[in-house]
Design a protein around this motif. Sequence first.
Motif, PDB file in Angstrom:
ATOM      1  N   ARG A 120      51.070  54.433  48.047  1.00 33.53           N
ATOM      2  CA  ARG A 120      51.604  53.406  47.155  1.00 33.53           C
ATOM      3  C   ARG A 120      50.876  52.068  47.315  1.00 33.53           C
ATOM      4  NH1 ARG A 120      57.474  53.126  48.467  1.00 33.53           N
ATOM      5  NH2 ARG A 120      57.444  55.347  48.032  1.00 33.53           N
ATOM      6  N   GLY A 121      50.493  51.745  48.556  1.00 40.11           N
ATOM      7  CA  GLY A 121      49.829  50.475  48.797  1.00 40.11           C
ATOM      8  C   GLY A 121      48.505  50.364  48.065  1.00 40.11           C
ATOM      9  N   ALA A 122      47.707  51.435  48.062  1.00 38.67           N
ATOM     10  CA  ALA A 122      46.418  51.412  47.367  1.00 38.67           C
ATOM     11  C   ALA A 122      46.616  51.279  45.862  1.00 38.67           C
ATOM     12  CB  ALA A 122      45.632  52.680  47.693  1.00 38.67           C
ATOM     13  N   ARG A 123      47.615  51.978  45.321  1.00 36.16           N
ATOM     14  CA  ARG A 123      47.867  51.865  43.878  1.00 36.16           C
ATOM     15  C   ARG A 123      48.262  50.439  43.504  1.00 36.16           C
ATOM     16  NH1 ARG A 123      53.278  54.059  41.176  1.00 36.16           N
ATOM     17  NH2 ARG A 123      53.966  52.370  42.548  1.00 36.16           N
ATOM     18  N   ASP A 124      49.142  49.841  44.285  1.00 38.18           N
ATOM     19  CA  ASP A 124      49.569  48.471  43.996  1.00 38.18           C
ATOM     20  C   ASP A 124      48.430  47.481  44.206  1.00 38.18           C
ATOM     21  OD1 ASP A 124      51.997  49.535  43.425  1.00 38.18           O
ATOM     22  OD2 ASP A 124      53.016  48.813  45.212  1.00 38.18           O
ATOM     23  N   LEU A 125      47.518  47.789  45.126  1.00 40.18           N
ATOM     24  CA  LEU A 125      46.352  46.924  45.327  1.00 40.18           C
ATOM     25  C   LEU A 125      45.444  46.962  44.094  1.00 40.18           C
ATOM     26  CD1 LEU A 125      45.170  45.111  47.557  1.00 40.18           C
ATOM     27  CD2 LEU A 125      43.743  47.045  48.242  1.00 40.18           C
ATOM     28  N   ALA A 126      45.287  48.141  43.501  1.00 38.46           N
ATOM     29  CA  ALA A 126      44.497  48.249  42.268  1.00 38.46           C
ATOM     30  C   ALA A 126      45.156  47.462  41.134  1.00 38.46           C
ATOM     31  CB  ALA A 126      44.334  49.714  41.878  1.00 38.46           C
ATOM     32  N   ARG A 127      46.473  47.489  41.067  1.00 37.05           N
ATOM     33  CA  ARG A 127      47.176  46.702  40.053  1.00 37.05           C
ATOM     34  C   ARG A 127      47.001  45.206  40.307  1.00 37.05           C
ATOM     35  NH1 ARG A 127      52.968  49.946  39.356  1.00 37.05           N
ATOM     36  NH2 ARG A 127      52.076  51.867  38.468  1.00 37.05           N
ATOM     37  N   LYS A 128      47.004  44.821  41.574  1.00 34.77           N
ATOM     38  CA  LYS A 128      46.787  43.410  41.903  1.00 34.77           C
ATOM     39  C   LYS A 128      45.389  42.967  41.467  1.00 34.77           C
ATOM     40  CE  LYS A 128      49.077  41.037  43.574  1.00 34.77           C
ATOM     41  NZ  LYS A 128      49.965  40.019  42.942  1.00 34.77           N
ATOM     42  N   ARG A 129      44.400  43.834  41.643  1.00 38.16           N
ATOM     43  CA  ARG A 129      43.053  43.512  41.198  1.00 38.16           C
ATOM     44  C   ARG A 129      43.029  43.258  39.693  1.00 38.16           C
ATOM     45  NH1 ARG A 129      39.732  45.631  38.079  1.00 38.16           N
ATOM     46  NH2 ARG A 129      37.502  45.123  38.147  1.00 38.16           N
ATOM     47  N   MET A 130      43.706  44.106  38.923  1.00 35.39           N
ATOM     48  CA  MET A 130      43.753  43.926  37.476  1.00 35.39           C
ATOM     49  C   MET A 130      44.406  42.600  37.109  1.00 35.39           C
ATOM     50  SD  MET A 130      44.746  47.765  36.197  1.00 35.39           S
ATOM     51  CE  MET A 130      44.773  47.281  34.486  1.00 35.39           C
ATOM     52  N   GLN A 131      45.444  42.229  37.837  1.00 38.20           N
ATOM     53  CA  GLN A 131      46.123  40.958  37.580  1.00 38.20           C
ATOM     54  C   GLN A 131      45.180  39.784  37.812  1.00 38.20           C
ATOM     55  OE1 GLN A 131      48.913  39.564  40.555  1.00 38.20           O
ATOM     56  NE2 GLN A 131      50.383  38.973  38.979  1.00 38.20           N
ATOM     57  N   LEU A 132      44.429  39.819  38.916  1.00 38.04           N
ATOM     58  CA  LEU A 132      43.502  38.732  39.213  1.00 38.04           C
ATOM     59  C   LEU A 132      42.366  38.684  38.195  1.00 38.04           C
ATOM     60  CD1 LEU A 132      43.236  38.864  43.113  1.00 38.04           C
ATOM     61  CD2 LEU A 132      44.817  37.579  41.670  1.00 38.04           C
ATOM     62  N   VAL A 133      41.900  39.841  37.739  1.00 36.15           N
ATOM     63  CA  VAL A 133      40.844  39.872  36.731  1.00 36.15           C
ATOM     64  C   VAL A 133      41.324  39.218  35.435  1.00 36.15           C
ATOM     65  CG1 VAL A 133      39.482  41.394  35.244  1.00 36.15           C
ATOM     66  CG2 VAL A 133      39.622  41.854  37.690  1.00 36.15           C
ATOM     67  N   ARG A 134      42.561  39.495  35.043  1.00 36.12           N
ATOM     68  CA  ARG A 134      43.106  38.871  33.830  1.00 36.12           C
ATOM     69  C   ARG A 134      43.155  37.349  33.975  1.00 36.12           C
ATOM     70  NH1 ARG A 134      46.710  43.378  33.811  1.00 36.12           N
ATOM     71  NH2 ARG A 134      48.287  42.126  34.873  1.00 36.12           N
ATOM     72  N   HIS A 135      43.600  36.875  35.145  1.00 39.83           N
ATOM     73  CA  HIS A 135      43.667  35.429  35.371  1.00 39.83           C
ATOM     74  C   HIS A 135      42.270  34.812  35.360  1.00 39.83           C
ATOM     75  CE1 HIS A 135      47.888  35.473  35.928  1.00 39.83           C
ATOM     76  NE2 HIS A 135      47.896  36.017  37.140  1.00 39.83           N
ATOM     77  N   CYS A 136      41.327  35.496  35.986  1.00 38.70           N
ATOM     78  CA  CYS A 136      39.955  34.998  36.022  1.00 38.70           C
ATOM     79  C   CYS A 136      39.376  34.915  34.614  1.00 38.70           C
ATOM     80  CB  CYS A 136      39.094  35.903  36.905  1.00 38.70           C
ATOM     81  SG  CYS A 136      37.390  35.342  37.113  1.00 38.70           S
ATOM     82  N   THR A 137      39.628  35.938  33.816  1.00 37.61           N
ATOM     83  CA  THR A 137      39.139  35.945  32.430  1.00 37.61           C
ATOM     84  C   THR A 137      39.748  34.798  31.633  1.00 37.61           C
ATOM     85  OG1 THR A 137      38.886  38.349  32.519  1.00 37.61           O
ATOM     86  CG2 THR A 137      38.974  37.332  30.337  1.00 37.61           C
ATOM     87  N   ALA A 138      41.029  34.494  31.885  1.00 35.01           N
ATOM     88  CA  ALA A 138      41.681  33.390  31.176  1.00 35.01           C
ATOM     89  C   ALA A 138      40.994  32.064  31.471  1.00 35.01           C
ATOM     90  CB  ALA A 138      43.156  33.325  31.574  1.00 35.01           C
ATOM     91  N   HIS A 139      40.565  31.857  32.707  1.00 32.62           N
ATOM     92  CA  HIS A 139      39.894  30.608  33.049  1.00 32.62           C
ATOM     93  C   HIS A 139      38.491  30.545  32.447  1.00 32.62           C
ATOM     94  CE1 HIS A 139      42.844  28.806  35.765  1.00 32.62           C
ATOM     95  NE2 HIS A 139      43.108  30.030  36.187  1.00 32.62           N
ATOM     96  N   ILE A 140      37.803  31.673  32.396  1.00 30.54           N
ATOM     97  CA  ILE A 140      36.472  31.702  31.765  1.00 30.54           C
ATOM     98  C   ILE A 140      36.594  31.398  30.269  1.00 30.54           C
ATOM     99  CG2 ILE A 140      34.478  33.139  31.237  1.00 30.54           C
ATOM    100  CD1 ILE A 140      34.747  32.287  34.168  1.00 30.54           C
ATOM    101  N   LEU A 141      37.600  31.969  29.635  1.00 30.73           N
ATOM    102  CA  LEU A 141      37.815  31.706  28.214  1.00 30.73           C
ATOM    103  C   LEU A 141      38.198  30.248  27.974  1.00 30.73           C
ATOM    104  CD1 LEU A 141      39.723  34.944  27.151  1.00 30.73           C
ATOM    105  CD2 LEU A 141      37.356  34.339  26.657  1.00 30.73           C
ATOM    106  N   ALA A 142      38.907  29.657  28.940  1.00 31.00           N
ATOM    107  CA  ALA A 142      39.275  28.243  28.816  1.00 31.00           C
ATOM    108  C   ALA A 142      38.024  27.365  28.847  1.00 31.00           C
ATOM    109  CB  ALA A 142      40.226  27.850  29.933  1.00 31.00           C
ATOM    110  N   ILE A 143      37.085  27.688  29.740  1.00 29.03           N
ATOM    111  CA  ILE A 143      35.819  26.946  29.792  1.00 29.03           C
ATOM    112  C   ILE A 143      35.065  27.112  28.477  1.00 29.03           C
ATOM    113  CG2 ILE A 143      33.584  26.785  30.938  1.00 29.03           C
ATOM    114  CD1 ILE A 143      34.940  27.643  33.522  1.00 29.03           C
ATOM    115  N   GLU A 144      35.020  28.336  27.975  1.00 28.37           N
ATOM    116  CA  GLU A 144      34.336  28.594  26.704  1.00 28.37           C
ATOM    117  C   GLU A 144      34.967  27.791  25.576  1.00 28.37           C
ATOM    118  OE1 GLU A 144      33.785  32.390  23.722  1.00 28.37           O
ATOM    119  OE2 GLU A 144      33.697  32.738  25.892  1.00 28.37           O
ATOM    120  N   GLY A 145      36.291  27.696  25.565  1.00 26.05           N
ATOM    121  CA  GLY A 145      36.982  26.917  24.538  1.00 26.05           C
ATOM    122  C   GLY A 145      36.644  25.439  24.612  1.00 26.05           C
ATOM    123  N   ILE A 146      36.564  24.905  25.838  1.00 27.14           N
ATOM    124  CA  ILE A 146      36.209  23.492  25.996  1.00 27.14           C
ATOM    125  C   ILE A 146      34.796  23.234  25.481  1.00 27.14           C
ATOM    126  CG2 ILE A 146      35.754  21.673  27.691  1.00 27.14           C
ATOM    127  CD1 ILE A 146      38.013  22.854  29.389  1.00 27.14           C
TER     128      ILE A 146
END
Length: 339
Positions: A120-146
Amino acid sequence: MRKFIGIDLHSNNSVVVVADEDDRVVYQKRLPNNLEAIAAALAPHRDDTVGVVIESTYNWYWLVDGLMGRGYRVHLANPTAIKKYEGLKYSGDFADAAYLAHLLRLGLLPEGYIYPREQRGARDLARKRMQLVRHCTAHILAIEGILMRQTGACRSSGYALKRMTVEQVEALGFAPDVALAVQANRAVSAVLQQQIAVLEQRLKERVSLHPDYRLLRTVPGIGEVLATTIMLEAGPVSRFGAVGNFASYCRCVDTLRESNGKKKGEGNGKNGNKYLAWAFVEAANFALRYCPQAKSFYERKKRKTNVVVAIKALAHKLARACFHILREQQPFDVNRCFA
């Protein structure tokens, strides 16, 4: 006399009901979410208990693991598949918990899968990675918007924006407030990228030697990240009775209710695993680039329907292929998949 236990688990308390084989309630109480308190309440009935049903949507790890560790046979109810009689005038937590025990006694309980604790820990770690990737993408898109607001166009790729330095931001010549906004997004993105790299390294250590991971890597469009996600989210493929069950769990099949050959409505399209649904759609998009047979299949479907349906059809095709690959422990066969 045999006893059946139903537990309606909430965020801060649990409603416990113990019923006998005649559906008579012999114990009921609302308890705090404390394993020792719940175990103490169930202790007098332990020798007669056939099973414990827990209904929860997200916070069940501690209770399921704790009761299983104490020797109880635990069942995880599937809330979306349980529909009480609509004519009931009153329903509440105690009635719901008693109904869970009733379903267990009749052998009609729709059960959810209890993912093995050690994995279960490895599966939840993979989900955590996806969450961080989404947040990272949001910040990159914010820079692009500026950049687009300030200059009229963004002349840098996403890859370049992810690696933007402090000096490059200063060189843009923006007003101090605008530059500070870009620096904030850049700094947070950099930290997220560091943490994503740490998680990816850990996941690679956990899954790279697993035979299922290696088999999934043979499928066109499935790389390291998607193979990790599919393997961890699917779990042992033996838990699916047939390939259709697996495809449905991956949200790759249509929802339809019909009668006398006419459509009468649709079911719950979100019933299934959203991570697997994402993974196979991503795999389909990548497969178009690298697999001529997948591209040909997609083009045939697109001519008859549209782009979205065609991509989903290809995702369905890959999901079915992965089921057979994992069940038979054989690498991907492009001719068998797209024959």
